[in-house]
Design an enzyme around this catalytic site. Structure first.
Site, PDB file in Angstrom:
ATOM      1  CB  SER A 108      -1.884  -3.198   1.232  1.00 36.90           C
ATOM      2  OG  SER A 108      -0.916  -3.945   1.908  1.00 36.90           O
ATOM      3  CB  ALA A 109      -1.672  -8.750  -0.506  1.00 39.73           C
ATOM      4  CG  HIS A 110      -0.228  -6.523   5.071  1.00 37.56           C
ATOM      5  ND1 HIS A 110      -0.422  -6.126   6.367  1.00 37.56           N
ATOM      6  CD2 HIS A 110       0.216  -5.427   4.401  1.00 37.56           C
ATOM      7  CE1 HIS A 110      -0.093  -4.840   6.481  1.00 37.56           C
ATOM      8  NE2 HIS A 110       0.291  -4.396   5.307  1.00 37.56           N
ATOM      9  CB  THR A 154      12.240  -9.719 -11.082  1.00 42.37           C
ATOM     10  OG1 THR A 154      13.330  -9.442 -11.957  1.00 42.37           O
ATOM     11  CG2 THR A 154      11.702 -11.108 -11.345  1.00 42.37           C
ATOM     12  CG  ASN A 214      -5.304   3.929   8.921  1.00 37.31           C
ATOM     13  OD1 ASN A 214      -5.650   4.955   8.324  1.00 37.31           O
ATOM     14  ND2 ASN A 214      -4.221   3.878   9.659  1.00 37.31           N
ATOM     15  CD  GLN A 230      -7.213  -0.597   7.355  1.00 40.59           C
ATOM     16  OE1 GLN A 230      -7.953  -1.498   7.722  1.00 40.59           O
ATOM     17  NE2 GLN A 230      -5.942  -0.534   7.734  1.00 40.59           N
ATOM     18  N   GLY A 245       0.813  -1.209   0.000  1.00 42.52           N
ATOM     19  CA  GLY A 245       0.000   0.000   0.000  1.00 42.52           C
ATOM     20  C   GLY A 245       0.850   1.264   0.000  1.00 42.52           C
ATOM     21  CB  THR A 246       3.974   2.152   1.817  1.00 46.14           C
ATOM     22  OG1 THR A 246       3.410   1.867   3.104  1.00 46.14           O
ATOM     23  CG2 THR A 246       4.911   3.333   1.925  1.00 46.14           C
ATOM     24  CB  CYS A 282       2.618   2.471  11.209  1.00 49.12           C
ATOM     25  SG  CYS A 282       0.983   2.680  10.527  1.00 49.12           S
TER      26      CYS A 282
HETATM   27  N1  PLP Z   1      -2.928   2.939   3.738  1.00 52.31           N
HETATM   28  C1  PLP Z   1      -3.667   2.542   4.781  1.00 52.31           C
HETATM   29  C2  PLP Z   1      -5.028   3.126   4.967  1.00 52.31           C
HETATM   30  C3  PLP Z   1      -3.178   1.589   5.669  1.00 52.31           C
HETATM   31  O1  PLP Z   1      -3.939   1.202   6.712  1.00 52.31           O
HETATM   32  C4  PLP Z   1      -1.874   1.066   5.470  1.00 52.31           C
HETATM   33  C5  PLP Z   1      -1.300   0.104   6.430  1.00 52.31           C
HETATM   34  O2  PLP Z   1      -1.471   0.192   7.626  1.00 52.31           O
HETATM   35  C6  PLP Z   1      -1.146   1.502   4.356  1.00 52.31           C
HETATM   36  C7  PLP Z   1      -1.700   2.450   3.521  1.00 52.31           C
HETATM   37  C8  PLP Z   1       0.222   0.985   4.072  1.00 52.31           C
HETATM   38  O3  PLP Z   1       0.151  -0.290   3.453  1.00 52.31           O
HETATM   39  P1  PLP Z   1       1.389  -1.294   3.495  1.00 52.31           P
HETATM   40  O4  PLP Z   1       1.504  -1.788   4.893  1.00 52.31           O
HETATM   41  O5  PLP Z   1       1.031  -2.381   2.525  1.00 52.31           O
HETATM   42  O6  PLP Z   1       2.576  -0.536   3.033  1.00 52.31           O
END
Ligand code: PLP
Length: 375
Positions: free
Chosen positions: A194-196, A232, A146, A174, A73-74, A321
């Protein structure tokens, strides 16, 4: 008897779906070819990538060519913000992936306008209008927050940005896999995932880029992803992400119903033994399934979190975070929550694998924690 650990921090990350792990294994073992190679080893890998891209696209009503794999996601957020042009408009309670990317663009001379969410945790299009400045090229407002779980009216916000001639990005990290996401109906230009956050592996995600639009690449290198994102491809993780997303989309209604039942039980229970509890972002009914953000004014969220952790129950105070940062989070500040409420806010986020027994155990542990002295 071994104590059952209860994981109730799914907004931070989710457990890997067993089916996703199964789907990934061949690409960590025998099917290790480079998808860009010209020999036969690349074939099964290339077709797995193609299938994963199509699966993911179908889940959000996009075309496969509109899905670009990223490291999460970042990266997707950074790409949308830094790869766009013109002035930026972002909401003040975005994830730091958007906020810090915008701040770094500001240092390079781009203008950045900030929009505050309302006190309930929603961004209104009227606020965009008030803060509007000439030259804004990209508006970025998250699909769901989030820390609060509140879901924005993306259709309206995207419409306003377009009316003013700007492009629209939404951080749907989210939301994807948990609520219906439709890039056509929403008419967004860029969308991050973001997959996780939906039972896929960590370190993989994607950015939807509407056909016909282009963002400047973040990475220079090879011609992967049509020359837009060099490096890759992380094939095993991409396959795991597609499997996890499809499973969540196929089971969305059932999961959502189950999660609503759990959160209802949780909030009723809390209100029963702690009438002063303040539920943030919840009275509109437009909150992510499984999401509870609740404050116990006068108590310390950190103290509660540690007492619950001692009982094997994982929850969070504000964004994961930010867990080392005892300051009031930027999200709670943006929605003008009083300091005493903010410092006592915990986030309990259930996932599909949680049970009613988990809710009961969480309630029992919370009750004891709140009754203890020194918190
Ligand atoms: N955006 C939101 C709203 C999130 O909650 C998060 C992760 O906590 C991210 C972005 C960042 O995603 P990633 O952990 O895959 O870098």
């Amino acid at each position: 008897m071994k104590r059952k650990l209860i994981y109730a921090d799914h907004a931070a990350t989710t457990p890997l779906l067993p089916e996703a792990l199964e789907a990934m294994l061949p690409f960590l073992k025998e099917s290790f070819g480079n998808p860009s190679s010209l020999h036969g080893w690349s074939k099964p890998v290339r077709s797995a990538l193609k299938e994963a891209r199509a699966t993911i696209a179908a889940c959000i009503n996009a075309e496969p060519e509109e899905i670009f794999f990223t490291s999460g996601g970042t990266e997707a957020d950074n790409w949308a913000v830094k790869g766009s042009s013109g002035g930026l408009m972002v909401s003040a309670y975005e994830h730091h992936a958007v906020l810090n990317a915008a701040a770094s663009e500001a240092q390079r001379g781009r203008s950045v306008a900030y929009v505050r969410p309302n006190m309930k945790g929603f961004v209104e299009d009227g606020k965009l209008a008030k803060a509007w400045k000439n030259g804004i090229g990209l508006v970025s407002v998250m699909t769901a927050n989030n820390e609060l779980g509140t879901r924005n009216d993306i259709v309206n916000l995207a419409r306003y940005a377009h009316k003013k001639g700007a492009l629209f990005h939404t951080d749907a990290v989210q939301a994807v896999g948990h609520v219906p996401v439709d890039v056509q109906a929403w008419d967004v230009d860029f969308l991050s995932a973001s997959a996780h956050k939906f039972n896929g592996p960590k370190g993989i995600g994607f950015l939807f880029i509407r056909k016909g639009l282009k963002l400047a690449p973040l990475l220079d290198g090879g011609q992967q992803e049509g020359g837009n994102r060099a490096g890759t491809e992380n094939v095993a993780s991409i396959v795991g992400m597609a499997t996890a997303l499809k499973w969540n989309c196929d089971n969305m209604e059932t999961n959502s119903r189950h999660l609503k039942k759990l959160t209802m039980g949780l909030s009723r229970g809390i209100a029963g033994f702690y009438p002063d509890a303040v539920f943030l972002g919840s009275d509109s009914g437009d909150q992510l399934p499984g999401f509870t953000s609740v404050a116990f004014p006068g108590r310390s969220a950190e103290g509660l979190l540690h007492l619950l952790d001692l009982k094997g129950i994982a929850v969070s105070s504000g964004a994961a975070c930010d867990s080392k940062n005892t300051q009031v989070s930027h999200v709670l500040k943006a929605v003008r929550v009083a300091q005493s409420v903010a410092r006592s806010t915990i986030r309990i986020t259930f996932g599909h694998e949680n049970t009613e027994a988990d809710v009961d155990a969480t309630l029992a542990a919370l009750k004891v924690a709140l009754a203890s002295t020194g918190i």
